[in-house]
Motif scaffolding. Structure first.
Motif, mmCIF file in Angstrom:
data_model
loop_
_atom_site.group_PDB
_atom_site.id
_atom_site.type_symbol
_atom_site.label_atom_id
_atom_site.label_comp_id
_atom_site.label_asym_id
_atom_site.label_seq_id
_atom_site.Cartn_x
_atom_site.Cartn_y
_atom_site.Cartn_z
ATOM 1 N N GLY A 1 0.781 -1.165 -0.127
ATOM 2 C CA GLY A 1 0.079 0.009 0.023
ATOM 3 C C GLY A 1 0.795 1.320 0.060
ATOM 4 O O GLY A 1 0.173 2.347 0.031
ATOM 5 N N LYS A 2 2.145 1.163 -0.250
ATOM 6 C CA LYS A 2 3.004 2.537 0.110
ATOM 7 C C LYS A 2 4.041 2.545 -1.234
ATOM 8 O O LYS A 2 4.478 1.423 -1.765
ATOM 9 N N ARG A 3 4.218 3.843 -1.279
ATOM 10 C CA ARG A 3 5.401 3.951 -2.441
ATOM 11 C C ARG A 3 6.521 3.805 -1.727
ATOM 12 O O ARG A 3 6.927 4.614 -0.656
ATOM 13 N N PRO A 4 7.490 3.125 -2.063
ATOM 14 C CA PRO A 4 8.701 2.767 -1.581
ATOM 15 C C PRO A 4 9.896 3.396 -1.629
ATOM 16 O O PRO A 4 10.823 3.415 -0.884
ATOM 17 N N ILE A 5 9.819 4.604 -2.627
ATOM 18 C CA ILE A 5 11.007 5.303 -3.133
ATOM 19 C C ILE A 5 10.772 6.745 -3.147
ATOM 20 O O ILE A 5 9.598 7.202 -3.520
ATOM 21 N N HIS B 1 18.312 -3.995 -0.270
ATOM 22 C CA HIS B 1 19.337 -4.006 -1.373
ATOM 23 C C HIS B 1 19.004 -5.022 -2.190
ATOM 24 O O HIS B 1 18.795 -6.314 -1.844
ATOM 25 N N GLY B 2 19.108 -4.833 -3.517
ATOM 26 C CA GLY B 2 19.159 -5.832 -4.665
ATOM 27 C C GLY B 2 17.699 -6.436 -4.636
ATOM 28 O O GLY B 2 17.405 -7.579 -4.968
ATOM 29 N N SER B 3 16.462 -5.630 -4.541
ATOM 30 C CA SER B 3 15.125 -6.132 -4.627
ATOM 31 C C SER B 3 14.844 -6.443 -5.810
ATOM 32 O O SER B 3 13.928 -7.580 -6.108
ATOM 33 N N GLY B 4 15.300 -6.096 -6.997
ATOM 34 C CA GLY B 4 15.225 -6.544 -8.331
ATOM 35 C C GLY B 4 13.874 -5.517 -8.690
ATOM 36 O O GLY B 4 13.515 -5.893 -9.677
ATOM 37 N N LEU B 5 13.378 -4.515 -8.030
ATOM 38 C CA LEU B 5 12.279 -3.594 -8.367
ATOM 39 C C LEU B 5 12.549 -2.414 -8.937
ATOM 40 O O LEU B 5 11.705 -1.529 -8.749
ATOM 41 N N GLY B 6 13.873 -2.163 -9.466
ATOM 42 C CA GLY B 6 14.108 -1.276 -10.068
ATOM 43 C C GLY B 6 14.435 0.069 -9.333
ATOM 44 O O GLY B 6 14.545 1.276 -9.737
ATOM 45 N N THR B 7 15.008 -0.371 -8.000
ATOM 46 C CA THR B 7 15.130 0.853 -7.143
ATOM 47 C C THR B 7 16.174 1.935 -7.407
ATOM 48 O O THR B 7 15.542 3.190 -7.424
ATOM 49 N N SER B 8 17.523 1.646 -7.688
ATOM 50 C CA SER B 8 18.275 2.621 -7.914
ATOM 51 C C SER B 8 18.158 3.788 -9.070
ATOM 52 O O SER B 8 18.202 4.653 -9.076
ATOM 53 N N SER B 9 17.482 3.064 -10.023
ATOM 54 C CA SER B 9 17.167 3.851 -11.306
ATOM 55 C C SER B 9 15.964 4.783 -10.986
ATOM 56 O O SER B 9 15.758 6.131 -11.299
ATOM 57 N N GLY C 1 15.704 9.176 -10.544
ATOM 58 C CA GLY C 1 14.530 9.785 -11.158
ATOM 59 C C GLY C 1 13.992 10.587 -10.059
ATOM 60 O O GLY C 1 13.687 11.839 -10.450
ATOM 61 N N ALA C 2 13.740 10.120 -8.916
ATOM 62 C CA ALA C 2 13.022 11.103 -7.814
ATOM 63 C C ALA C 2 14.019 12.146 -7.578
ATOM 64 O O ALA C 2 13.663 13.273 -7.468
ATOM 65 N N ALA C 3 15.306 11.696 -7.441
ATOM 66 C CA ALA C 3 16.249 12.934 -7.109
ATOM 67 C C ALA C 3 16.522 13.839 -7.904
ATOM 68 O O ALA C 3 16.488 15.049 -7.697
#
Length: 961
Positions: free
Chosen positions: A619-623, A713-721, A725-727
Motif C-alpha cells: 500500500g505504500k510508495r517505497p522510493i 538492497h538488490g530487490s529487483g524492483l528497479g530501486t536505484s534507477s 529519477g526521483a532525486a
C-alpha cells in the motif's frame, strides 16, 4: 583416418585426398533438426557414420554393406552397379563411406599396439625413422574391412582392393604380413553403422561435373565461409568455397569457385570449376576466352628446391584416364583430333616418340612450367590451350608437365598453407564486414580458430583498424573492442588465466582509457594496441588484457548511451523560497516481460520492448527524494535505505569540488546523489570556479538532498534507477526548473552512464510512469525511449491487482558481473542470445496483447516464458532456494518470475485465485532450507512519480510494513 598418438599415420595419401576434396555436410530436410543424437550407451567395437547416396554416384566411391541390425558386413569401393545396389537400404539409398569413425577404448588400445609391430611400424614416423620400409595401410579398406563379417582370413590378406597396395605386387609380402597382423590383433571386434538419412556427402572430384550437376539440382545458392564483395553477382545454384571475390566477379548457376582470390571483372560460366587461383592470376583470367564447363586449377608444386604454382585446364566432360584412341576421348570438351587440328600439337609432343602403352590425358605433357629465357610460366601457360593468344613454338619450347607429374610433385604443405591463409583472410574480411555492417553474425568460432592457428595478430590488427576508423559510430567501436577481448581470451585458452569478468583499472591502461573518455577514438585505440603488446606472454596476462579491453568498450558504450540526453528538455522557471522542501515519491516496478532487451547495447543494436507495471508495496510508495536550498554554500547528501527496523543512513558533506570527484565510482559514499548533482548541472566538477562560488552564484546557497528506499538492497524492483529519477525531479523543482517524465527517463539513462553502473531504461519507465505500459527503443542511436501507457479496463486492473503477490526471497541479488557477462555474450552474437533477444521482444508484444484482452491466463504464460528467457540470458540467476519456492508455488500460480535480473530479491507471481497471500505464506513456511522470507501485497500505482505537498517541516517517511 589420420595420426593416432606418437605419429601413427594411416594411408597418408588418402588422408591428404580427404582433407583436400571431401566435406561432410549434415543438411536437414525442412522441419527436421540439424542435430543427430548419438547414444553411446553400451558402445563397444567400432562405429562408422554414413550418409545416403545414389547408386550412380556411389560407383565412384565406397559404400557399407550391412545386415538388418546395422552391423557392417563388407565395404565396397568403386564397385559395379550390381555390387553397389546390394548395399541399398529400405529408403532406396546406399550408405556412403564418409569420414567419421569412432573407436571404443578397447579397440583403440589394440590398434595402437600395432605401431611397434613389424611391418606395421612402417606406417608410423617412429618406424620409418628406425629404418622400417614405408607401408601404406588404409583406414577403411584394411583396418575396417578386417572387422567385416563377410570376409575370411584368406580373402582379407590376399584380396585385391582398389585403392590399396596390391598383395601380389612388389610389396606383396610386406602387405600380406601387415594384414595378417591386423587380422590377429583386431578380428572379433564388432563394427556397426550410424546412418544419417537427412545428411549429405559432398565430394569435390577432379572432373567437377558430378559436383556441378548436384549443385544445379539443389537450386540453392551456397557460400561456405567466403568473402564476396558483390553478393548479387553470385547466382543461385552456384557455390563459392573459401574464396575472396573482389569487384565484379560474376558466378553463374552451376559454377564452382573454391580456394581462390579473384579480382574482377571476371565471369565464371555455368559448369566451370576454378580452384587454387591467387590474386596475381586475376589479370590473366580476365583475358581468358573462358567458356562453360571448363576447369582451371592452380597447383603448388616442388621441383627440386624450387617452389612454384602450376596451372592446369580441363573440360568438365574430359575423362582423364580415357585412351586417346577412344572416339569419345576429349580435352577441354573437344575431341582430340579437333584440338590437335586447332593448335597444331602432335601426339609425340605430348607423350614422346617411344610410346609403348596407350596414351591418356592424365599423362599428356600439356602444361608449361618454365620458359628457357623468361623463367616461370603463370596462368598464361594455359591461355593458348583455351584458344587465347600464343604460339605453338613458344609452347613447344617450354618445359611442360602432365597432370600426373603435377600430382606427384604437389607440395601438400604449401597447398594446405595457401588454403589456410585464404581461410583466415576470408574470416578477417567477414569480421570487418560484420562489424561495419552491424550484422548479427557470431564471430567467436572464427576467433577460436585464429587463436589455435596462431593467426591472432593479423586479426587483432584488422579489428584495431575497424575500431579506429569507425568515426562517430561508437556502437561499432565498442563491439570491436569487445571482439578484441574475445580474441585475447581465446589465445589464453579456455579455463586458463582466471575469470574474464572482473576489474579493469590497472594504471598501465589509464592513458588509453583517458583518450577514449576525451573522445579521441583513433589515438585511444592505437594506445590500447600499444599496451596490448606487453600482455601477450601468459594466459593470466591475456585474460587481464581482455578485461581491460572490455572496460574500454564500456567507456564507448557509455558514451553511445549518453546520446539519450538529446531527448532531455529542461525548462527554466522561478526558484521556490529558501528552506522549502521539494519532495517526490515513486512506486516500484514489476517487469512483466521484455527485460534485458532494454539493456544497451541490445537496446540500440537490436531494439528493445518491455511491458512493466508501477506498484505500491503493501500500500505504500517505497522510493522518494526531497531537496531544499540552504544558506550554507555546500551540498549535504543523505541516503537512507532499508526497512524501518534496519534502515541505514549515509550522510556526505561536500564543501569542495574534490569531494564530488568520485561521483563515477558507484561504491563511493553518496555516489548516486553526487551523480545527480553533476547530471542536473547543479555544479560543474571540472570548472576552475570553486564549489562554494558556483553554488552562491547560481542558487544563492547550497542544497540539502535526501533520498530513501524502504526496499531491501538488490530487490529487483528497479530501486536505484527510480531513486535517481526521483532525486533529479526534486533537484529540478528546488532549483526552479521544469521537466516532463519522458525527459527524466532519458536523464536517468545519462546519469547511470556517468555513474558507470550502466543498465537499461525499463526501471525508470516502470517507476516514473504509472499503470501498465509498453516501452520501446529502436535499433539505432541516439537512444530514444517511447512509452505507451496501456489503456486497460478498470475491471481488469482490479482483478490483476488481486492476483499479484510479492515474495521477498531473503536472498540478496548478487549481480556484480551479471551485466558484464550478458553484454559479452551479446557482443559475441552467440546464436542463443540473439534468438533469445528476439523472443524477449516477441513475448513482450504478446504480454501487452494479453493485458489489452484482459486474459490472466495468457499473461501468466507470458510471465513463465519470460522467466525462462531470463535464465537463458543470465545463467545462474535462479538460486536453489528460489527454485524450491517456485516449484512449491506452481500449483497456485498462473505465472511467476524473479523481479529484475534475478539471482535473488523479490519473486512475483500471478495467482490462479485472488487474495492468496496467506496460502502462499503457508506453503513457503513448510519448505525446509529456504531461510527467511516475507510475503507482500501489491497495489497498482496509476500515477507514477508524484509531488508531495510543499513543507518546511520534515515529513514522516513512508515505510514498508
Amino acid at each position: 583416418m589420420g595420426r593416432l598418438q606418437q605419429g601413427f599415420l594411416l594411408d597418408a595419401r588418402a588422408k591428404i585426398r580427404c582433407c583436400r576434396r571431401s566435406r561432410l555436410l549434415f543438411r536437414p530436410a525442412v522441419g527436421l533438426s540439424v542435430h543427430k543424437v548419438i547414444s553411446w550407451d553400451g558402445f563397444s567395437g567400432v562405429r562408422v557414420v554414413t550418409l545416403p547416396g545414389d547408386v550412380n554416384f556411389a560407383v565412384n566411391h565406397g559404400v557399407y554393406v550391412t545386415d538388418a541390425e546395422t552391423r557392417v558386413r563388407n565395404i565396397i569401393y568403386k564397385g559395379s552397379k550390381e555390387m553397389i545396389s546390394s548395399a541399398a537400404l529400405p529408403d532406396g539409398k546406399v550408405p556412403l563411406v564418409s569420414g567419421p569413425v569412432f573407436f571404443s577404448k578397447t579397440v583403440a588400445e589394440k590398434l595402437l599396439q600395432t605401431h611397434v609391430m613389424a611391418p606395421l611400424d612402417g606406417c608410423t614416423y617412429l618406424g620409418m625413422d628406425s629404418g622400417a620400409p614405408p607401408l601404406e595401410i588404409s583406414l577403411f579398406l584394411d583396418i575396417l574391412v578386417c572387422l567385416c563379417a563377410d570376409l575370411t582370413e584368406q580373402e582379407f590378406i590376399n584380396g585385391e582392393r582398389t585403392g590399396c597396395t596390391s598383395p601380389s605386387g612388389p610389396q606383396g609380402a610386406v602387405v600380406r604380413s601387415g594384414r595378417a597382423v591386423l587380422w590377429r590383433t583386431l578380428r572379433g571386434s564388432s563394427i556397426s553403422m550410424l546412418y544419417i538419412p537427412d545428411g549429405r556427402y559432398d565430394y569435390l572430384t577432379q572432373s567437377g561435373r558430378e559436383h556441378v550437376i548436384r549443385l544445379t539440382e539443389t537450386g540453392t545458392e551456397t557460400m561456405i565461409l567466403s568473402h564476396i564483395q558483390d553478393v548479387k553477382s553470385v547466382s543461385e545454384g552456384s557455390r563459392v568455397i573459401n574464396s575472396v571475390l573482389e569487384g565484379d566477379v560474376r558466378v553463374s548457376a552451376g559454377a564452382v569457385v573454391q580456394h581462390c582470390h579473384l579480382q574482377g571483372p571476371v565471369e565464371v560460366h555455368s559448369g566451370c570449376l576454378l580452384s587454387g587461383l591467387d590474386l596475381t592470376s586475376s589479370s590473366c583470367i580476365q583475358r581468358l576466352p573462358l567458356s562453360s564447363d571448363i576447369i582451371i586449377q592452380g597447383h603448388r608444386v616442388i621441383l627440386g628446391e624450387i617452389k612454384l604454382t602450376v596451372y592446369t585446364a580441363f573440360g568438365a566432360h574430359d575423362n582423364l584416364e580415357a585412351c586417346t584412341d577412344d572416339v569419345n576421348a576429349s580435352f577441354l570438351n573437344q575431341k582430340w583430333s579437333d584440338f590437335c587440328s586447332r593448335t597444331g600439337i602432335q601426339p609425340q609432343y605430348l607423350w614422346g616418340t617411344n610410346r609403348t602403352e596407350s596414351c591418356c590425358l592424365l599423362d599428356a605433357r600439356l602444361f608449361p612450367v618454365f620458359m628457357p629465357h623468361s623463367g616461370h610460366v603463370g596462368l598464361e601457360g594455359v591461355c593458348w590451350l583455351l584458344g587465347g593468344t600464343g604460339r605453338l613454338d613458344n609452347w613447344r619450347e617450354a618445359w611442360r608437365l602432365s597432370l600426373r607429374d603435377i600430382l606427384i610433385l604437389t607440395d601438400q604443405q604449401a597447398e594446405l598453407r595457401w588454403r589456410e591463409e585464404l581461410f583466415f583472410s576470408v574470416g578477417r574480411r567477414i569480421a570487418v564486414d560484420t562489424l561495419q555492417g552491424h550484422m548479427g553474425l557470431s564471430l567467436l568460432s572464427f576467433f577460436r580458430a585464429a587463436a589455435l592457428a596462431g593467426q591472432q595478430e593479423a586479426l587483432l590488427q584488422a579489428l584495431d583498424s575497424v575500431a579506429a576508423g569507425s568515426g562517430g559510430d561508437l556502437g561499432v567501436a565498442a563491439r570491436c573492442l569487445a571482439c578484441i577481448a574475445d580474441v585475447l581470451g581465446c589465445v589464453a585458452g579456455e579455463g586458463k588465466g582466471g575469470l574474464r569478468s572482473g576489474p579493469a583499472a590497472n594504471p598501465s591502461w589509464a592513458s588509453a582509457f583517458k583518450l577514449l573518455e576525451e573522445g579521441n577514438l583513433s589515438v585511444g585505440v592505437k594506445e590500447l594496441a600499444s599496451q596490448r603488446k606487453h600482455w601477450l606472454s601468459r594466459p593470466d596476462l591475456l585474460v587481464r588484457a581482455a578485461r581491460h579491453y572490455e572496460g574500454a568498450g564500456q567507456i564507448l558504450l557509455r558514451k553511445a548511451v549518453m546520446s539519450a540526453r538529446e531527448f532531455v528538455f529542461i525548462g527554466q522557471g522561478e526558484m521556490p523560497p529558501m528552506g522549502e522542501w521539494q519532495e517526490v515519491e515513486c512506486p516500484a516496478r514489476l517487469d512483466l516481460s521484455g527485460g534485458w532487451s532494454d539493456t544497451p547495447p541490445i537496446a540500440f543494436e537490436h531494439g528493445g520492448l518491455v511491458v512493466n507495471v508501477a506498484i505500491k508495496v503493501d500500500g505504500k510508495r517505497p522510493i522518494g527524494a526531497r531537496v531544499r536550498r540552504v544558506p550554507e554554500p555546500h551540498l549535504l547528501l543523505v541516503s537512507t535505505s532499508g526497512e524501518p527496523a534496519c534502515s541505514i543512513s549515509t550522510e556526505t558533506l561536500c564543501e569542495d569540488l574534490t569531494d564530488l570527484e568520485d561521483y563515477c565510482q558507484p561504491h563511493a559514499p553518496g555516489a548516486l546523489l553526487k551523480a545527480v548533482c553533476v547530471c542536473s548541472e547543479l555544479v560543474c566538477v571540472s570548472s576552475s570556479v570553486s564549489l562554494k562560488e558556483q553554488l552562491l552564484q547560481r542558487w544563492g546557497g547550497g542544497l540539502e538532498i535526501h533520498s530513501w528506499s524502504t526496499l531491501p538492497h538488490g530487490s529487483g524492483l528497479g530501486t536505484s534507477s527510480i531513486l535517481a529519477g526521483a532525486a533529479l525531479a526534486a533537484v529540478y523543482r528546488c532549483t526552479g526548473r521544469s521537466y516532463d517524465t519522458n525527459s527524466l527517463i532519458h536523464d536517468v539513462l545519462y546519469l547511470e552512464q556517468i555513474l558507470t553502473t550502466g543498465g537499461g531504461w525499463q526501471d525508470q519507465v516502470g517507476g516514473l510512469f504509472g499503470g501498465v505500459k509498453l516501452a520501446r527503443s529502436a535499433a539505432k542511436l541516439p537512444l530514444r525511449v517511447e512509452v505507451e501507457q496501456l489503456s486497460l479496463t478498470q475491471d481488469f486492473l482490479s482483478v490483476l491487482q488481486q492476483h499479484l503477490l510479492l515474495v521477498y526471497t531473503g536472498k540478496t541479488r548478487l549481480a556484480r558481473n551479471l551485466l558484464q557477462d550478458v553484454v559479452r555474450s551479446w557482443y559475441a552474437r552467440l546464436p542463443s542470445i540473439v534468438q533469445n533477444a528476439e523472443q524477449l521482444v516477441t513475448n513482450a508484444e504478446e504480454c501487452a496483447e494479453a493485458c489489452r484482452k484482459g486474459s490472466l491466463v495468457i499473461l501468466g504464460h507470458c510471465m513463465d516464458t519470460y522467466w525462462q528467457q531470463k535464465k537463458l540470458m543470465a545463467p545462474g540467476c535462479e538460486p536453489a532456494a528460489v527454485r524450491s519456492m517456485m516449484n512449491a508455488l506452481q500449483p497456485l500460480s498462473l505465472g511467476q518470475s524473479l523481479a529484475g535480473a534475478g539471482g535473488g530479491g523479490f519473486l512475483f507471481l500471478l495467482t490462479r485465485e485472488p487474495q492468496q497471500k496467506e496460502a502462499v505464506r503457508e506453503i513457503l513456511t513448510n519448505i525446509q532450507g529456504i531461510g527467511s522470507f516475507s510475503v507482500h501485497s501489491v497495489e497498482l500505482d496509476m500515477d507514477g512519480i508524484s509531488i508531495i505537498q510543499k513543507s518546511s517541516e520534515h515529513p514522516e517517511q513512508q515505510q514498508m510494513t
